[in-house]
Design an enzyme around this catalytic site. Structure first.
Site, short mmCIF file in Angstrom:
data_model
loop_
_atom_site.label_atom_id
_atom_site.label_comp_id
_atom_site.label_asym_id
_atom_site.label_seq_id
_atom_site.Cartn_x
_atom_site.Cartn_y
_atom_site.Cartn_z
N HIS A 8 28.97 -34.05 25.40
CA HIS A 8 28.30 -32.89 24.96
C HIS A 8 27.75 -33.01 23.63
O HIS A 8 27.99 -33.61 22.67
CB HIS A 8 28.70 -31.63 25.32
CG HIS A 8 29.97 -31.50 24.21
ND1 HIS A 8 29.96 -30.95 23.02
CD2 HIS A 8 31.14 -31.80 24.66
CE1 HIS A 8 31.16 -30.83 22.19
NE2 HIS A 8 31.84 -31.24 23.20
N GLU A 58 37.98 -30.44 28.32
CA GLU A 58 38.71 -30.76 27.33
C GLU A 58 40.12 -30.44 27.08
O GLU A 58 40.52 -29.46 28.04
CB GLU A 58 37.88 -30.36 25.84
CG GLU A 58 38.40 -30.75 24.64
CD GLU A 58 38.42 -32.59 24.63
OE1 GLU A 58 39.16 -33.09 25.28
OE2 GLU A 58 37.68 -33.03 23.97
#
Length: 200
Positions: free
Chosen positions: A8, A81
């Protein structure tokens, strides 16, 4: 098959130097631009589908990378994550000040030392991401994975057949892509997996 990897773009957490694995912090303006840059670099890459973490910084990155493309985008919860436990979302200076010895130990062996009340990398993040990768490889289709540094560096080590400790030797830059070329046997025959591009 080819597996493209994109981290990202810059998030508010990156900007503030936070540890924020599962905290759902958005992209910054720079992060959105980095996502567009990655999309431009992948303009001529062919793949059948995009698999993306559900956290907004990854999902928004994927949408910008995939803008104008017809391939389906699948949200995969196990690509999220690592949860950083009591360190989340605290700044790095704050964590260092609170427990400098533990911070140093954690940074020296991230794979095997877990943030307090957090998710282990080796027995938490790794097996869930490995299951996702096994399912993707079984399909045998070129694809794009948009996620976070933790899941993606594990993906590189796993797909290349490296020990889990090798994950700490990789770092994925924002606004770039990496690509591993493998065949359906790659996870079990590492000689058939090649890291073709890294942080391009």
């Amino acid at each position: 098959m080819k597996v493209y990897l994109v981290r990202h773009g810059q998030s508010v957490g990156n900007l503030k130097n936070l540890w924020y694995g599962s905290s759902d912090l958005p992209l910054t303006d720079l992060g959105r631009e980095q996502a567009r840059q990655a999309g431009e670099k992948l303009r001529n890459a062919a793949f059948a589908a995009c698999y993306v973490s559900p956290l907004s910084r990854a999902h928004e990155t994927a949408k910008l990378v995939m803008e104008g493309r017809p391939e389906p985008m699948h949200i995969v919860p196990d690509l999220r994550e690592q949860h950083m436990g009591l360190f989340e979302p605290k700044s790095v200076p704050q964590i260092k000040a609170e427990d400098p010895d533990f911070y140093q130990a954690l940074m020296a062996d991230w794979v095997h030392i877990t943030p307090p009340e957090g998710e282990p990398f080796d027995t938490g993040l790794a097996p869930r991401v490995a299951k996702v990768l096994d399912d993707i490889v079984a399909k045998g289709e070129d694809c794009l994975i948009v996620a976070h540094n933790g899941p993606l560096v594990f993906a590189i080590s796993y797909l290349l057949g490296l020990p889990i400790e090798a994950a700490g030797r990789f770092y994925l830059k924002q606004g770039c892509f990496s690509m591993i070329e493998i065949d359906r046997e790659a996870i079990y025959n590492p000689s058939h997996a090649l890291l073709r591009y890294y942080n391009v």
